[in-house]
Write a protein that holds these residues in place. Structure first.
Motif, PDB file in Angstrom:
ATOM      1  N   ARG A 153       1.259  -1.127  -0.361  1.00 37.67           N
ATOM      2  CA  ARG A 153      -0.582  -0.433   0.434  1.00 37.67           C
ATOM      3  C   ARG A 153       1.071   1.376  -0.049  1.00 37.67           C
ATOM      4  N   TRP A 154       0.098   2.512  -0.239  1.00 39.57           N
ATOM      5  CA  TRP A 154       0.741   3.678  -0.189  1.00 39.57           C
ATOM      6  C   TRP A 154       1.806   3.997   0.934  1.00 39.57           C
ATOM      7  N   TRP A 155       1.605   3.960   2.040  1.00 42.21           N
ATOM      8  CA  TRP A 155       2.769   3.645   3.464  1.00 42.21           C
ATOM      9  C   TRP A 155       2.997   3.228   3.364  1.00 42.21           C
ATOM     10  N   ASP A 156       4.063   2.072   2.058  1.00 42.41           N
ATOM     11  CA  ASP A 156       4.836   1.130   2.483  1.00 42.41           C
ATOM     12  C   ASP A 156       6.038   2.150   0.980  1.00 42.41           C
ATOM     13  N   ILE A 157       5.629   2.716   1.047  1.00 38.17           N
ATOM     14  CA  ILE A 157       6.440   2.673   0.115  1.00 38.17           C
ATOM     15  C   ILE A 157       7.961   3.583   0.556  1.00 38.17           C
ATOM     16  N   ASP A 158       7.874   4.143   1.672  1.00 41.91           N
ATOM     17  CA  ASP A 158       8.652   4.556   2.490  1.00 41.91           C
ATOM     18  C   ASP A 158       9.582   3.662   2.723  1.00 41.91           C
ATOM     19  N   PRO A 159       9.162   2.639   3.116  1.00 41.67           N
ATOM     20  CA  PRO A 159      10.748   1.298   4.103  1.00 41.67           C
ATOM     21  C   PRO A 159      10.239   0.684   2.750  1.00 41.67           C
ATOM     22  N   VAL A 160       9.778   0.170   1.793  1.00 39.13           N
ATOM     23  CA  VAL A 160      10.578   0.046   0.650  1.00 39.13           C
ATOM     24  C   VAL A 160      11.261   0.624  -0.236  1.00 39.13           C
ATOM     25  N   LEU A 161      11.252   2.813  -0.787  1.00 40.06           N
ATOM     26  CA  LEU A 161      12.394   2.805  -1.147  1.00 40.06           C
ATOM     27  C   LEU A 161      14.031   2.667  -0.457  1.00 40.06           C
ATOM     28  N   GLU A 162      13.792   2.805   0.766  1.00 42.43           N
ATOM     29  CA  GLU A 162      15.116   2.214   1.840  1.00 42.43           C
ATOM     30  C   GLU A 162      15.555   0.862   1.337  1.00 42.43           C
ATOM     31  N   LEU A 163      14.493  -0.224   1.452  1.00 43.73           N
ATOM     32  CA  LEU A 163      15.568  -1.473   0.844  1.00 43.73           C
ATOM     33  C   LEU A 163      15.316  -1.339  -0.482  1.00 43.73           C
ATOM     34  N   GLU A 164      14.679  -0.210  -1.576  1.00 45.75           N
ATOM     35  CA  GLU A 164      15.049  -0.497  -2.919  1.00 45.75           C
ATOM     36  C   GLU A 164      17.233   0.402  -3.169  1.00 45.75           C
ATOM     37  N   ARG A 165      16.850   1.473  -2.607  1.00 47.58           N
ATOM     38  CA  ARG A 165      18.215   2.306  -2.313  1.00 47.58           C
ATOM     39  C   ARG A 165      19.659   0.670  -2.051  1.00 47.58           C
ATOM     40  N   ASP A 166      19.056   0.838  -0.974  1.00 46.88           N
ATOM     41  CA  ASP A 166      20.410  -0.248  -0.001  1.00 46.88           C
ATOM     42  C   ASP A 166      20.801  -1.996  -1.862  1.00 46.88           C
TER      43      ASP A 166
END
Length: 188
Positions: free
Chosen positions: A13-26
């Protein structure tokens, strides 16, 4: 003494985008998706015309719990494309990549797709092995697909099992999982 907590898979969901972005960048520092790219994908994941399925793997715990993996698929006509699969480093080798892929294949079946395609870096042998255990076969190479770095992509395809759906993980219950896998990217 309790063992490790198994992550729960659920719709992204939209509220997952920020934590997903952290993983994505790592996991994908050179070609990480942007916040807007995830928003765009999720905009097509709900409602009557939905043609995408995005899931996260969340470890239950204090507060909302920690996101330790995510995956996404887009369906267009009779074809589905794996967009991305990623697993946090501390969850490598736990089977989480296979669980995420199983969820995407179930979505491809629900979308009534006749095949699933993906791209995988030619140097990501662990990911290729995971896909092969699920029945994916190489069908081509895209030269210089991953930028920067000019790394080729192996194109792989899976067609439905005899029963009409896609195999959902029976092929890899104990195999080691890939560190992270980037599939077909339509947002360059």
């Amino acid at each position: 003494m309790t063992g490790p907590v198994t992550p729960v898979l659920r719709e992204m969901r939209w509220w997952d985008i920020d934590p997903v972005l952290e993983l994505e960048r790592d996991l994908f520092p050179e070609d990480a998706w942007s916040r807007g790219m995830f928003w765009s994908e999720l905009a097509h994941a709900r409602g009557p015309g939905a043609n995408r399925r995005y899931v996260v793997a969340q470890v239950p715990g204090e507060g909302a719990g920690r996101i330790v993996g995510y995956a996404g698929l887009v369906a267009s006509g009779e074809q589905a494309d794996v967009q991305t699969i990623a697993v946090a480093r501390d969850h490598w080798g736990t089977g989480l990549g296979g669980r995420l892929l199983t969820e995407l294949l179930a979505a491809a079946t629900a979308f009534e797709c006749a095949e699933v395609l993906l791209e995988c870096r030619v140097d990501n042998v662990r990911a290729q092995r995971l896909y092969e255990r699920f029945g994916f076969e190489p069908v081509g190479v895209r030269r210089g697909y991953y930028q920067p770095g000019n790394v080729d992509a192996l194109v792989m395809r899976l067609t439905p099992a005899a029963g009409g759906g896609f195999a959902t993980g029976a092929q890899c219950p104990t195999a080691a999982e890939p560190r992270s896998v980037r599939g077909t990217e339509i947002h360059d």
